[in-house]
Design a protein around this motif. Structure first.
Motif, PDB file in Angstrom:
ATOM      1  N   ARG A 147       0.790  -1.224   0.000  1.00  0.00           N
ATOM      2  CA  ARG A 147       0.000   0.000   0.000  1.00  0.00           C
ATOM      3  C   ARG A 147       0.823   1.275   0.000  1.00  0.00           C
ATOM      4  NH1 ARG A 147      -5.227  -1.645   0.716  1.00  0.00           N
ATOM      5  NH2 ARG A 147      -5.264  -3.614   1.844  1.00  0.00           N
ATOM      6  N   PHE A 148       1.809   1.332   0.911  1.00  0.00           N
ATOM      7  CA  PHE A 148       2.562   2.582   1.047  1.00  0.00           C
ATOM      8  C   PHE A 148       3.303   2.926  -0.240  1.00  0.00           C
ATOM      9  CE2 PHE A 148       6.698   4.588   1.946  1.00  0.00           C
ATOM     10  CZ  PHE A 148       6.232   5.838   2.340  1.00  0.00           C
ATOM     11  N   LYS A 149       4.022   1.958  -0.784  1.00  0.00           N
ATOM     12  CA  LYS A 149       4.819   2.217  -1.987  1.00  0.00           C
ATOM     13  C   LYS A 149       3.939   2.550  -3.192  1.00  0.00           C
ATOM     14  CE  LYS A 149       9.056   0.174  -0.522  1.00  0.00           C
ATOM     15  NZ  LYS A 149       9.900  -0.981  -0.318  1.00  0.00           N
ATOM     16  N   ILE A 150       2.809   1.859  -3.295  1.00  0.00           N
ATOM     17  CA  ILE A 150       1.873   2.145  -4.392  1.00  0.00           C
ATOM     18  C   ILE A 150       1.364   3.578  -4.269  1.00  0.00           C
ATOM     19  CG2 ILE A 150      -0.425   1.604  -5.294  1.00  0.00           C
ATOM     20  CD1 ILE A 150       1.250  -0.620  -6.137  1.00  0.00           C
ATOM     21  N   LEU A 151       1.056   3.983  -3.034  1.00  0.00           N
ATOM     22  CA  LEU A 151       0.540   5.342  -2.807  1.00  0.00           C
ATOM     23  C   LEU A 151       1.583   6.378  -3.227  1.00  0.00           C
ATOM     24  CD1 LEU A 151      -1.782   7.072  -1.560  1.00  0.00           C
ATOM     25  CD2 LEU A 151      -0.426   7.113   0.544  1.00  0.00           C
ATOM     26  N   VAL A 152       2.825   6.147  -2.792  1.00  0.00           N
ATOM     27  CA  VAL A 152       3.897   7.089  -3.148  1.00  0.00           C
ATOM     28  C   VAL A 152       4.052   7.172  -4.670  1.00  0.00           C
ATOM     29  CG1 VAL A 152       6.388   7.520  -3.032  1.00  0.00           C
ATOM     30  CG2 VAL A 152       5.151   6.794  -0.983  1.00  0.00           C
ATOM     31  N   ILE A 153       4.037   6.019  -5.324  1.00  0.00           N
ATOM     32  CA  ILE A 153       4.198   6.006  -6.788  1.00  0.00           C
ATOM     33  C   ILE A 153       3.055   6.781  -7.448  1.00  0.00           C
ATOM     34  CG2 ILE A 153       4.188   4.528  -8.849  1.00  0.00           C
ATOM     35  CD1 ILE A 153       5.513   2.355  -7.016  1.00  0.00           C
ATOM     36  N   LYS A 154       1.845   6.569  -6.942  1.00  0.00           N
ATOM     37  CA  LYS A 154       0.691   7.273  -7.519  1.00  0.00           C
ATOM     38  C   LYS A 154       0.846   8.783  -7.370  1.00  0.00           C
ATOM     39  CE  LYS A 154      -3.039   3.908  -7.422  1.00  0.00           C
ATOM     40  NZ  LYS A 154      -4.165   3.359  -6.643  1.00  0.00           N
ATOM     41  N   ILE A 155       1.308   9.218  -6.190  1.00  0.00           N
ATOM     42  CA  ILE A 155       1.489  10.663  -5.977  1.00  0.00           C
ATOM     43  C   ILE A 155       2.568  11.207  -6.910  1.00  0.00           C
ATOM     44  CG2 ILE A 155       2.270  12.418  -4.317  1.00  0.00           C
ATOM     45  CD1 ILE A 155       0.950  10.617  -2.113  1.00  0.00           C
ATOM     46  N   VAL A 156       3.692  10.480  -7.011  1.00  0.00           N
ATOM     47  CA  VAL A 156       4.769  10.958  -7.891  1.00  0.00           C
ATOM     48  C   VAL A 156       4.287  10.999  -9.337  1.00  0.00           C
ATOM     49  CG1 VAL A 156       7.127  10.579  -8.708  1.00  0.00           C
ATOM     50  CG2 VAL A 156       6.563  10.128  -6.332  1.00  0.00           C
ATOM     51  N   PHE A 157       3.490  10.015  -9.739  1.00  0.00           N
ATOM     52  CA  PHE A 157       2.949  10.022 -11.105  1.00  0.00           C
ATOM     53  C   PHE A 157       2.169  11.312 -11.365  1.00  0.00           C
ATOM     54  CE2 PHE A 157       2.738   5.226 -12.382  1.00  0.00           C
ATOM     55  CZ  PHE A 157       4.047   5.323 -12.832  1.00  0.00           C
ATOM     56  N   ILE A 158       1.372  11.722 -10.386  1.00  0.00           N
ATOM     57  CA  ILE A 158       0.579  12.949 -10.568  1.00  0.00           C
ATOM     58  C   ILE A 158       1.502  14.166 -10.644  1.00  0.00           C
ATOM     59  CG2 ILE A 158      -1.133  14.476  -9.499  1.00  0.00           C
ATOM     60  CD1 ILE A 158      -2.438  11.899  -8.344  1.00  0.00           C
ATOM     61  N   VAL A 159       2.465  14.236  -9.713  1.00  0.00           N
ATOM     62  CA  VAL A 159       3.394  15.377  -9.705  1.00  0.00           C
ATOM     63  C   VAL A 159       4.186  15.422 -11.011  1.00  0.00           C
ATOM     64  CG1 VAL A 159       5.470  16.323  -8.608  1.00  0.00           C
ATOM     65  CG2 VAL A 159       3.606  15.413  -7.197  1.00  0.00           C
ATOM     66  N   LEU A 160       4.704  14.266 -11.397  1.00  0.00           N
ATOM     67  CA  LEU A 160       5.521  14.196 -12.606  1.00  0.00           C
ATOM     68  C   LEU A 160       4.680  14.516 -13.843  1.00  0.00           C
ATOM     69  CD1 LEU A 160       8.495  13.445 -13.032  1.00  0.00           C
ATOM     70  CD2 LEU A 160       7.765  11.136 -13.608  1.00  0.00           C
ATOM     71  N   GLY A 161       3.491  13.961 -13.889  1.00  0.00           N
ATOM     72  CA  GLY A 161       2.600  14.183 -15.034  1.00  0.00           C
ATOM     73  C   GLY A 161       2.271  15.656 -15.198  1.00  0.00           C
ATOM     74  N   ARG A 162       1.935  16.308 -14.094  1.00  0.00           N
ATOM     75  CA  ARG A 162       1.623  17.736 -14.151  1.00  0.00           C
ATOM     76  C   ARG A 162       2.873  18.546 -14.477  1.00  0.00           C
ATOM     77  NH1 ARG A 162      -2.863  18.646  -9.930  1.00  0.00           N
ATOM     78  NH2 ARG A 162      -4.504  17.390 -10.895  1.00  0.00           N
TER      79      ARG A 162
END
Ligand SMILES: [Fe+2]
Lengths: 174, 393
Positions: free
Chosen positions: A14-29
């Motif tokens: 859960r934790f690592k998936i959450l971090v990856i999801k957040i970075v994906f949003i930051v990186l995407g934007r």
């Protein structure tokens, strides 16, 4: 009594998936915002056709994020795209976490096959250069130095872009 | 130093030596093949190699499904489609590539179409697009350079759309690489030299770039030692079967090395120069190799220095102070080029290869978009590329 063998369903990271999801949003934007302001990025992606899509995906069943080229900028598509013209894979959650946090640069990740691509190999060289620029704007030099082969110059414009990304760019994607 | 993590993959069975070709029918049988289709070119056929090939099937009870001997020097999608339809018509079940890089790539292309049951190669172009196990493929190289018999890649040009389609997939790896000295005996001196320098640059680039690992290193240095010991003999005394077989082995080893650790700027520049000015690949490798090493020197001095042991031998290596070894490695390669140039006229600069100066910036631009640069130790931008090209001019 006979031993019972049952199938095993492993847990979720859960934790690592959450971090990856957040970075994906930051990186995407950050991609979306930087592609509107940075001349070098605009020049790099000018060879891609309009409507060209790209996704980054954690294998085999992890989170993913998409980008689409529109009006010579990269539009962040979140998880709307399931397939794309060009796909970047992270081989597993641990590798994606390592690259996204960012403890490992893309060249090393490619070399260690933690990251691989599906599609046009020419796109891969352009994409890695764009990624390097975005990273160099997002992160301070002492971090970027460890991630890339050559740190792109932090021009006055890019310093301004960094301030913009940190204040409103990532938030608004503009 | 051991990398923190690496992968290495080479499932290709190597069959090497005197009359190796005669083992082919039994090897095909092990692979479950009964009607192989042979892909080759006019040069190979003209040199009498197809006849030796057919003879090796004598008394084997096996039928050769068809022999296509008209592959052009640059593999094209049209030819791939043509061979594919013959393959289907004659109900072949496997492929044998008998030739150099173009023939091998063509056979890989045919294997894609017959496996996927398609007529459109473009759909499968790129990295990791293929997902099916392919028909048995045996490769018998007739040049010692490309290493295609053990690599995951193929390049086929689409003449109508005017593009070069690269393919990269582990499924493209042949089942068998068969090295028979008879198959390279007739290779002319200049081609022998050019293909040898291609193999040399595979080994050298694989040893210095970012994806190097202990397995690829072992193959790379072994290949370099064999090449340095045999290349001049192979060029001046082509009839020496022992030497020819050594070169074939070195080429295959160098192929295994770079298929697992990729190449670098030398190949990026070579692909670009080949695409724009049609310089043969091996000739381009010979021209760019020392300049590519010199360019990478600041990033991997130690690795280039270590190559001196394998290029020049232990005495020279021991005699040379550590701080001078990298430069000495480059000097030895320059000397080797000079010797080859004197022996057979292999060009050592772009001008000799027929390139005009006005093409350099176009080549530089193409080189930095070539996938080969990704694993190069130093990040080459367009100015760097142009500077190397000017030196090599
Ligand atoms: Fe090559």
């Amino acid at each position: 009594m006979a031993v019972q063998y049952r199938p095993i369903v492993p847990g979720i990271k859960r934790f690592k998936i959450l971090v990856i999801k957040i970075v994906f949003i930051v990186l995407g934007r950050a991609f979306q915002s930087a592609s509107q302001h940075d001349e070098e990025i605009r020049k790099e992606i000018s060879s891609w056709r309009d409507g060209f899509t790209l996704i980054m995906k954690v294998m085999p069943d992890g989170p993913y994020m998409g980008l689409e080229k529109k009006n010579n900028m990269l539009e962040f598509k979140g998880s709307q795209l399931k397939q794309a013209d060009f796909e970047i894979y992270f081989k597993n959650v641990e590798s994606a976490f390592m690259i996204m946090t960012p403890q490992m640069g893309s060249h090393q990740a490619f070399a260690e096959r933690r990251m691989s691509i599906k599609g046009d190999l020419g796109i891969a060289t352009v994409f890695t250069r764009v990624l390097v620029i975005v990273m160099s704007v997002l992160y301070p030099e002492f971090i970027v130095k460890r991630l890339v082969k050559r740190v792109p110059p932090l021009t006055l414009k890019r310093a301004g872009l960094r301030v913009w990304l940190y204040t409103l760019g990532i938030l608004l994607g503009k | 130093m051991l990398p923190s993590y690496y992968e290495f993959h080479n499932p290709v069975k190597i069959i090497s030596g005197n009359k190796a070709l005669d083992n082919l029918p039994s090897e095909l049988e092990i692979l479950g093949a009964k009607r192989p289709m042979v892909v080759t070119d006019k040069g190979v056929a003209g040199a009498g190699l197809v006849k030796i090939f057919i003879d090796s099937f004598g008394s084997s009870g096996m039928t050769i499904g068809a022999i296509f001997d008209d592959v052009p020097p640059d593999s094209s999608s049209e030819v791939v489609e043509k061979i594919t339809s013959i393959f289907r018509q004659n109900q072949c079940d496997s492929l044998v590539a008998l030739g150099g890089g173009s023939v091998i790539d063509t056979a890989k292309g045919v294997n894609i179409l017959v496996t996927e049951n398609s007529d459109d190669l473009l759909k499968f172009s790129g990295a990791e697009v293929l997902r099916k196990k392919m028909k048995p493929l045996v490769v018998i190289p007739t040049t010692s350079g490309t290493g295609s018999e053990v690599t995951v890649v193929a390049v086929i040009s689409d003449v109508k759309r005017n593009i070069k389609m690269p393919f990269a997939s582990t499924y493209l790896l042949p089942d068998i690489a068969l090295l028979d000295p008879r198959m390279t005996l007739t290779l002319p001196p200049k081609m022998t030299a050019a293909t040898a320098m291609d193999a040399m640059s595979h080994a050298v680039e694989s040893y210095i770039n970012l994806q190097k690992n202990p397995m690829s290193d072992a193959y790379a240095v072994a290949a370099i030692e064999i090449i340095c010991e045999n290349v001049l003999k192979a060029v001046s005394d082509g009839n020496n079967a022992q030497v020819r077989l050594a070169m074939a082995n070195a080429s295959t080893m160098a192929g295994i090395a770079f298929s697992n650790s990729m190449v670098g700027v030398v190949h990026a520049l070579g692909h670009a120069a080949g695409g724009i000015c049609h310089i043969p690949h091996g000739v381009a490798m010979n021209i760019f190799l020392p300049f590519g090493l010199e360019y990478n020197l600041p990033k991997c001095r130690e690795n280039i220095g270590k190559l001196l042991l394998h290029i020049a031998g232990d005495e020279v290596y021991a005699r040379t102070p550590e701080s001078r070894r990298a430069e000495q490695t480059i000097n030895y390669i320059v000397e080797l080029r000079k010797a080859l140039n004197e022996l057979c006229g292999l060009p050592i600069n772009l001008k000799q290869a027929g390139v005009t100066e006005d093409k350099l910036s176009e080549i530089a631009q193409a080189a930095i978009n070539d996938p080969s640069i990704v694993m190069n130790p130093r990040e080459m931008d367009v100015n760097d590329a142009l500077a190397i090209l000017k030196k090599a001019f």
